[in-house]
Motif scaffolding. Structure first.
Motif, PDB file in Angstrom:
ATOM      1  N   LYS A 316      56.416  61.331  53.038  1.00  0.00           N
ATOM      2  CA  LYS A 316      57.384  62.409  53.159  1.00  0.00           C
ATOM      3  C   LYS A 316      57.337  63.827  52.567  1.00  0.00           C
ATOM      4  CE  LYS A 316      59.856  59.172  55.027  1.00  0.00           C
ATOM      5  NZ  LYS A 316      60.437  59.431  56.542  1.00  0.00           N
ATOM      6  N   LEU A 317      56.573  63.908  51.463  1.00  0.00           N
ATOM      7  CA  LEU A 317      56.483  65.199  50.803  1.00  0.00           C
ATOM      8  C   LEU A 317      55.632  66.053  51.471  1.00  0.00           C
ATOM      9  CD1 LEU A 317      56.051  63.776  47.074  1.00  0.00           C
ATOM     10  CD2 LEU A 317      58.103  64.561  48.240  1.00  0.00           C
ATOM     11  N   MET A 318      54.743  65.329  52.308  1.00  0.00           N
ATOM     12  CA  MET A 318      53.567  66.276  52.996  1.00  0.00           C
ATOM     13  C   MET A 318      54.023  66.674  54.763  1.00  0.00           C
ATOM     14  SD  MET A 318      51.151  67.010  51.168  1.00  0.00           S
ATOM     15  CE  MET A 318      50.025  67.500  52.267  1.00  0.00           C
ATOM     16  N   LEU A 319      54.982  65.868  54.954  1.00  0.00           N
ATOM     17  CA  LEU A 319      55.386  65.808  56.446  1.00  0.00           C
ATOM     18  C   LEU A 319      55.783  67.443  57.043  1.00  0.00           C
ATOM     19  CD1 LEU A 319      55.852  63.946  59.220  1.00  0.00           C
ATOM     20  CD2 LEU A 319      58.087  63.759  58.489  1.00  0.00           C
ATOM     21  N   GLU A 320      56.890  68.041  56.380  1.00  0.00           N
ATOM     22  CA  GLU A 320      57.296  69.331  56.840  1.00  0.00           C
ATOM     23  C   GLU A 320      55.947  70.258  57.080  1.00  0.00           C
ATOM     24  OE1 GLU A 320      60.318  70.502  53.977  1.00  0.00           O
ATOM     25  OE2 GLU A 320      60.855  68.308  54.054  1.00  0.00           O
ATOM     26  N   LYS A 321      55.209  70.456  56.099  1.00  0.00           N
ATOM     27  CA  LYS A 321      53.990  71.171  56.203  1.00  0.00           C
ATOM     28  C   LYS A 321      53.228  70.842  57.298  1.00  0.00           C
ATOM     29  CE  LYS A 321      54.134  72.905  51.497  1.00  0.00           C
ATOM     30  NZ  LYS A 321      53.477  72.975  50.073  1.00  0.00           N
ATOM     31  N   LEU A 322      52.869  69.718  57.513  1.00  0.00           N
ATOM     32  CA  LEU A 322      51.966  69.111  58.474  1.00  0.00           C
ATOM     33  C   LEU A 322      52.619  69.317  59.859  1.00  0.00           C
ATOM     34  CD1 LEU A 322      50.916  65.578  57.441  1.00  0.00           C
ATOM     35  CD2 LEU A 322      49.380  67.370  57.739  1.00  0.00           C
ATOM     36  N   LEU A 323      53.722  69.320  60.153  1.00  0.00           N
ATOM     37  CA  LEU A 323      54.558  69.259  61.557  1.00  0.00           C
ATOM     38  C   LEU A 323      54.411  70.851  61.684  1.00  0.00           C
ATOM     39  CD1 LEU A 323      57.439  66.970  61.577  1.00  0.00           C
ATOM     40  CD2 LEU A 323      55.351  66.889  62.797  1.00  0.00           C
ATOM     41  N   GLN A 324      54.784  71.566  60.564  1.00  0.00           N
ATOM     42  CA  GLN A 324      54.975  73.053  60.786  1.00  0.00           C
ATOM     43  C   GLN A 324      53.504  73.759  61.115  1.00  0.00           C
ATOM     44  OE1 GLN A 324      56.722  74.251  57.114  1.00  0.00           O
ATOM     45  NE2 GLN A 324      58.877  73.942  58.062  1.00  0.00           N
ATOM     46  N   GLY A 325      52.481  72.954  60.677  1.00  0.00           N
ATOM     47  CA  GLY A 325      50.991  73.464  60.923  1.00  0.00           C
ATOM     48  C   GLY A 325      50.609  73.038  62.056  1.00  0.00           C
ATOM     49  N   LEU A 326      50.407  71.806  62.298  1.00  0.00           N
ATOM     50  CA  LEU A 326      49.853  71.315  63.453  1.00  0.00           C
ATOM     51  C   LEU A 326      50.577  70.946  64.592  1.00  0.00           C
ATOM     52  CD1 LEU A 326      47.858  68.627  61.431  1.00  0.00           C
ATOM     53  CD2 LEU A 326      46.927  70.868  62.309  1.00  0.00           C
ATOM     54  N   GLY A 327      52.122  70.860  64.419  1.00  0.00           N
ATOM     55  CA  GLY A 327      52.896  70.696  65.723  1.00  0.00           C
ATOM     56  C   GLY A 327      53.069  69.040  65.801  1.00  0.00           C
ATOM     57  N   PHE A 328      53.745  68.252  66.577  1.00  0.00           N
ATOM     58  CA  PHE A 328      54.204  67.261  66.846  1.00  0.00           C
ATOM     59  C   PHE A 328      53.004  66.323  67.506  1.00  0.00           C
ATOM     60  CE2 PHE A 328      58.671  68.273  66.320  1.00  0.00           C
ATOM     61  CZ  PHE A 328      58.970  67.145  65.172  1.00  0.00           C
ATOM     62  N   ARG A 329      52.429  67.011  68.424  1.00  0.00           N
ATOM     63  CA  ARG A 329      51.259  66.252  69.183  1.00  0.00           C
ATOM     64  C   ARG A 329      50.275  65.888  68.671  1.00  0.00           C
ATOM     65  NH1 ARG A 329      46.797  68.434  72.485  1.00  0.00           N
ATOM     66  NH2 ARG A 329      46.591  66.870  74.282  1.00  0.00           N
ATOM     67  N   TYR A 330      49.694  67.018  67.617  1.00  0.00           N
ATOM     68  CA  TYR A 330      48.492  66.395  66.783  1.00  0.00           C
ATOM     69  C   TYR A 330      48.773  65.653  65.632  1.00  0.00           C
ATOM     70  CZ  TYR A 330      45.941  69.861  69.533  1.00  0.00           C
ATOM     71  OH  TYR A 330      45.205  70.603  70.840  1.00  0.00           O
ATOM     72  N   VAL A 331      49.934  65.795  65.109  1.00  0.00           N
ATOM     73  CA  VAL A 331      50.271  64.989  63.993  1.00  0.00           C
ATOM     74  C   VAL A 331      50.495  63.627  64.272  1.00  0.00           C
ATOM     75  CG1 VAL A 331      52.281  64.502  62.046  1.00  0.00           C
ATOM     76  CG2 VAL A 331      51.349  66.794  62.491  1.00  0.00           C
ATOM     77  N   LEU A 332      51.110  63.401  65.364  1.00  0.00           N
ATOM     78  CA  LEU A 332      51.068  62.008  66.214  1.00  0.00           C
ATOM     79  C   LEU A 332      50.000  61.345  66.541  1.00  0.00           C
ATOM     80  CD1 LEU A 332      54.565  62.467  68.395  1.00  0.00           C
ATOM     81  CD2 LEU A 332      54.288  60.927  66.114  1.00  0.00           C
ATOM     82  N   MET A 333      49.197  61.906  67.151  1.00  0.00           N
ATOM     83  CA  MET A 333      47.961  61.520  67.612  1.00  0.00           C
ATOM     84  C   MET A 333      47.186  61.203  66.455  1.00  0.00           C
ATOM     85  SD  MET A 333      47.117  63.574  70.915  1.00  0.00           S
ATOM     86  CE  MET A 333      45.903  62.532  71.621  1.00  0.00           C
ATOM     87  N   LEU A 334      47.089  62.156  65.289  1.00  0.00           N
ATOM     88  CA  LEU A 334      45.923  61.958  64.243  1.00  0.00           C
ATOM     89  C   LEU A 334      46.562  60.874  63.366  1.00  0.00           C
ATOM     90  CD1 LEU A 334      43.565  63.170  62.519  1.00  0.00           C
ATOM     91  CD2 LEU A 334      45.488  64.502  61.369  1.00  0.00           C
ATOM     92  N   GLN A 453      51.973  71.599  72.600  1.00  0.00           N
ATOM     93  CA  GLN A 453      52.330  72.383  71.349  1.00  0.00           C
ATOM     94  C   GLN A 453      53.918  73.102  71.000  1.00  0.00           C
ATOM     95  OE1 GLN A 453      50.011  70.854  69.589  1.00  0.00           O
ATOM     96  NE2 GLN A 453      50.127  72.582  68.230  1.00  0.00           N
ATOM     97  N   LYS A 454      54.486  73.379  72.262  1.00  0.00           N
ATOM     98  CA  LYS A 454      55.635  73.848  72.116  1.00  0.00           C
ATOM     99  C   LYS A 454      56.903  72.687  72.092  1.00  0.00           C
ATOM    100  CE  LYS A 454      54.843  78.080  75.072  1.00  0.00           C
ATOM    101  NZ  LYS A 454      55.194  78.726  76.198  1.00  0.00           N
TER     102      LYS A 454
END
Length: 463
Positions: A316-334, A453-454
């Motif tokens: 939870k502490l990392m999620l916002e930065k991950l989504l802002q940096g990678l976007g939903f597509r890559y965060v979900l797949m990773l 990515q959009k």
């Protein structure tokens, strides 16, 4: 402090109370069974103790789909206040129940309050929060809910040992009264969002969900014959078919049709259901394996499972930065691939029997799976509007609840099935279970690959 942040704290307390209540009940079931002069090991008692839990789930399935319609007739503030009053009444009744039938009825009443309370407060938070804060607030509200999961077992053990199992229900009452007081001044009188509602369609869907739930939860149980169990599934399929022909196909502008036309919502819904069916029961299976197959005592298992909760918090502490940096597509797949890898490593580490190894891998599993769940929950609302928040919330909540029920029942059926091959294969049934889950889980990426990515950027960027 502005209204958005006050509302955030109200939503956080609501989620905390709900998760605390559910977690404490599981810890209290043996004490409740003993208090009511029933052995939890007896078949009839076990059946009835299951009903204490199922009653709450049934209330959720019946009343969660009504939240959008009720908010359209009244408003979110009124529905939330009513739901809190019902939840308080149900909690008090649970605390003073003197028989299992009375406790089951009280849990159903309590479940009505919970079913209306959670979707409504989340909808209010989404409607009143400015776009730039939605991602952060949604993420941190669920973080507070995890606090209830972590605190629940400890608090329940203390209350049961020092007082009585009845106190696990009484502890909800002052928290709910505090929410009731806060709601009067914090929740604004929002404009009503009228939503179409088909009574016949509602009864068909709810009937199908309940029949399917009963079929799943009684599958393989000795007190239900196989042909009756099969009948639950057939009747559920028939009701779904009738709904599709009579309502879904004939009403392309209906609520469910409109939601499924939203690409991000459809992908989040399908991905969430498949991933939860596959992995939501894994912590329970792992805990059982550590105690039965590997012989760890309960204190050691508690510490190992605590690492899972710590992974949830860290994500939870990392999620916002991950989504802002990678976007939903890559965060979900990773996160999907890393979750599968962590489960595979849990399987391979069984022979080692290292407490440290299990703790580290459990932390990794908690981190990756929480990132997956949270990203899907947020993605589902990224392209919804004020008019569709309520209905979308209801669909997501019921789908997740059903997925967890299927996962729990299916996992133990598979464990019994795999146990027949332990000696021929020379592999534990738990090892085979983890291996199968780890191999199938990456198939969720087929859903996530449809994103670009959009998708979801509106919520990430807040504009």
């Amino acid at each position: 402090m502005n209204r958005q942040w006050l509302l955030f704290w109200l939503a956080s307390v609501t989620f905390f109370m709900q998760s605390l209540d559910s977690t404490m009940l599981y810890m209290a079931l043996p004490a409740i069974s003993l208090s009511m002069h029933l052995s939890a090991l007896q078949l009839d008692s076990a059946l009835y103790m299951d009903v204490v839990i199922v009653a709450y789930i049934v209330a959720f399935i019946i009343f969660t789909p009504l939240t959008g319609w009720l908010c359209g007739c009244l408003n979110e503030k009124t529905v939330y206040v009513i739901s809190l009053a019902i939840f308080i009444a149900g909690s008090l009744w649970c605390a003073f129940a003197n028989s299992l039938s009375e406790l089951v009825t009280a849990r159903f009443i309590q479940g009505i309050g919970g079913a209306l309370m959670l979707p409504v407060i989340k909808t209010v938070l989404l409607r009143i929060t400015i776009p730039s804060l939605k991602l952060m607030l949604l993420n941190r509200v669920t973080l507070m809910g995890i606090g209830g999961v972590i605190l629940g077992p400890v608090l329940a053990g203390f209350l049961i040992a020092c007082f009585s199992w009845r106190m696990i229900f009484m502890i909800n009452v002052p928290i709910a009264f505090a929410c009731l007081f806060m709601a009067q001044t914090i929740i604004p009188d929002l404009t009503k969002c009228k939503q179409s509602f088909s009574h016949k369609g509602y009864f068909l869907i709810v009937g199908a969900l309940l029949l399917f739930l009963f079929g799943v939860m009684t599958a393989g149980k000795p007190y239900i014959q196989r042909q009756y169990n099969l009948m639950f599934f057939l009747c559920a399929a028939l009701l779904i078919l009738v709904y599709k022909v009579r309502f879904f196909d004939k009403n392309p502008d209906g609520t469910l049709n409109a939601l499924l036309k939203v690409k991000t919502f459809a992908i989040a819904l399908s991905g969430s259901m498949l991933s939860r069916i596959l992995i939501s029961s894994t912590p329970v299976v792992l805990s059982t394996m550590l105690q039965t197959k590997l012989g760890f005592d309960s204190m050691v298992v508690s510490m190992i499972m605590l690492s899972f909760s710590m992974g949830f918090v860290f994500s939870k502490l990392m999620l916002e930065k991950l989504l802002q940096g990678l976007g939903f597509r890559y965060v979900l797949m990773l996160s999907t691939v890393l979750t599968a890898i962590s489960i595979m490593l849990l399987c391979l580490s069984m022979a080692e029997k290292s407490i440290f190894t299990f703790a580290v891998l459990n932390f990794m599993f908690g981190w990756c799976s929480s990132t997956l769940y949270s990203s899907l929950n947020i993605l589902a609302f990224s392209d919804l509007t004020d008019d569709t928040y309520n209905s979308g919330n209801s669909v997501i909540t019921v789908a997740q609840l059903m997925s967890i029920a299927v996962s729990t029942s299916l996992s133990f059926l598979l464990l019994r099935f795999f146990s027949a091959y332990e000696i021929p294969l020379g592999v534990s049934n738990y090892g085979v279970f983890f291996l199968v889950v780890a191999v199938i889980l990456p198939s969720c990426c087929f859903f996530f690959n449809r994103l670009n990515q959009k998708d979801g950027r509106y919520l990430i960027q807040g504009s």
